[in-house]
Design an enzyme around this catalytic site. Sequence first.
Site, PDB file in Angstrom:
ATOM      1  CG  MET A 158      -1.890  -1.192   1.190  1.00 38.24           C
ATOM      2  SD  MET A 158      -3.378  -0.937   2.151  1.00 38.24           S
ATOM      3  CE  MET A 158      -2.712  -0.735   3.789  1.00 38.24           C
ATOM      4  CG  LEU A 201       7.148   1.465  -0.647  1.00 36.22           C
ATOM      5  CD1 LEU A 201       7.922   1.127  -1.930  1.00 36.22           C
ATOM      6  CD2 LEU A 201       6.212   0.323  -0.275  1.00 36.22           C
ATOM      7  CG  HIS A 202       8.422   0.287   6.252  1.00 36.30           C
ATOM      8  ND1 HIS A 202       8.690  -1.057   6.242  1.00 36.30           N
ATOM      9  CD2 HIS A 202       7.082   0.403   6.504  1.00 36.30           C
ATOM     10  CE1 HIS A 202       7.592  -1.735   6.509  1.00 36.30           C
ATOM     11  NE2 HIS A 202       6.588  -0.876   6.655  1.00 36.30           N
ATOM     12  CG  HIS A 245       6.746  -1.935   2.426  1.00 35.85           C
ATOM     13  ND1 HIS A 245       6.694  -0.775   3.167  1.00 35.85           N
ATOM     14  CD2 HIS A 245       5.504  -2.480   2.506  1.00 35.85           C
ATOM     15  CE1 HIS A 245       5.477  -0.625   3.657  1.00 35.85           C
ATOM     16  NE2 HIS A 245       4.732  -1.646   3.292  1.00 35.85           N
ATOM     17  CE  LYS A 274       3.976  -4.690  11.575  1.00 32.80           C
ATOM     18  NZ  LYS A 274       2.566  -4.503  11.259  1.00 32.80           N
ATOM     19  CG  ASP A 275       0.743  -7.226   7.729  1.00 32.87           C
ATOM     20  OD1 ASP A 275       0.005  -6.540   8.439  1.00 32.87           O
ATOM     21  OD2 ASP A 275       1.735  -6.759   7.130  1.00 32.87           O
ATOM     22  CD  GLN A 294      -1.902  -8.818   4.190  1.00 34.66           C
ATOM     23  OE1 GLN A 294      -2.748  -7.955   4.293  1.00 34.66           O
ATOM     24  NE2 GLN A 294      -0.645  -8.536   3.879  1.00 34.66           N
ATOM     25  CB  SER A 342       4.120  -0.557  10.888  1.00 38.23           C
ATOM     26  OG  SER A 342       2.832  -0.089  10.521  1.00 38.23           O
ATOM     27  NE  ARG A 392      -2.929   1.515   9.793  1.00 39.64           N
ATOM     28  CZ  ARG A 392      -3.255   0.515   8.985  1.00 39.64           C
ATOM     29  NH1 ARG A 392      -2.520  -0.589   8.967  1.00 39.64           N
ATOM     30  NH2 ARG A 392      -4.318   0.597   8.197  1.00 39.64           N
TER      31      ARG A 392
END
Length: 293
Positions: free
Chosen positions: A42, A45-46, A49, A161-162, A165, A197, A199
Site C-alpha cells: 500500500m 514504503l520502509h 517492504h 509482519k502481517d 494475512q 510499519s 503506521r
Amino acid sequence: MSRSAGTDAPAKPLIVTDRDTLAAVLAKVRSDGQTIGLVPTMGALHDGHLSLVRRAVRECDFTVVTIFVNPTQFGPQEDFARYPRTLEADLQALAQAQADLVYAPTAEQIYRPGFSTFVDPPDVAQPLEGHCRPGHFRGVATIVLKLFHLVPAHVAYFGRKDYQQWRVIQAMAEDLDLPIRVEACPTVREPDGLAMSSRNRYLTPAERQQAVAVSRCLLHAAQLAAQGETRAAMMRQQMRDVLTRSGITRIDYVALVDPLTLTEVEEVHADTVALVAAFVGGTRLIDNRQLKE
Ligand code: AMP
C-alpha cells in the site's frame, strides 16, 4: 507509462498506471521465458517492504511492485483517508532496490462502476484481525486475487509482519488453485525491536517509546517458553501485563495460537505463534513472533 527521468537516475522501474499497458508488458516478459515476482504493497514504503522487493529481485527475473491503498480493506472508522501516501519517495526507494515495474493504479481502475464481486475469505480469516476488523480480509483477499490476475507472477512475496494475512492468502491460493507460489519473508524491525510499519509515522515521540512494549510482550512470551513455561493462559496474562505496565491499555488481543489454524492453544509449543494488536495512542499496531524463531 513513463520511465524515471534524470541523468543519473537508474533506468528502472517502469511506472505503469493502466491495466492494458501492464498486460502488454507482462505478456512480453512471460513470453521471453522470464519469471515474475510480485510484491503487493500500500506504499509508504520502509525497509520491511524493501526487504520483500530485494528478495524478489534476487529470486526472480522481473520484479513487479504494486502500490495501491485498497479502500475495501478499511473499516468505516479506520484510517483510509489519512493513510500515508508517499509515491515520489516510494519510487526512489524502488529504483534503489532495482524493482523492474511499479503498478500504481487508481481506485477507479481497480473498482470499476458496478463492481460487486468479493472473495469470501478462508476460515483462518475469522479469529483475531477478522474478529476485530470485520470485512478486512474480505477486502484483502479480493484485492490480492485481483492483483494475482492483473500481474501473472510466478511468486508473490508477503511479510510475516502481517502473519494472519499471509496465512489467509496462502489458504486462498491453495483453495482456489491459484497458479502462484506464496512466500513469506521475516519481519524487519527497528533496532529497539519495534516492527517497521507505515503506521509508525503516526506515533508521537512519547508514543514511539511506548510502542516498544508491543514487540517486548512477544519477546517476553518467547523467553517464558524458553524457560520451559507451557501454560498459555498464564503467558497471555503476562504479555498483557507488559503492555499495561508501559501504558498501553487498549488491547484488541494478545494470542498464542496454532501456526496454521490460528486457533488459541492451551499449551504452547516451539511452533506456537504469539500475536498482539493494541492501540498506542490512536494508532493500532500489530506484531507477532513464533515462540522459537
Ligand atoms: P502493506 O503496505 O502494509 O500492505 O504491506 C505490504 C507488504 O509488506 C505485506 O506483505 C506486509 O506484510 C509486508 N511488510 C510490512 N511491514 C513489514 C515488516 N516490518 N517486515 C516485513 N514485511 C513487512
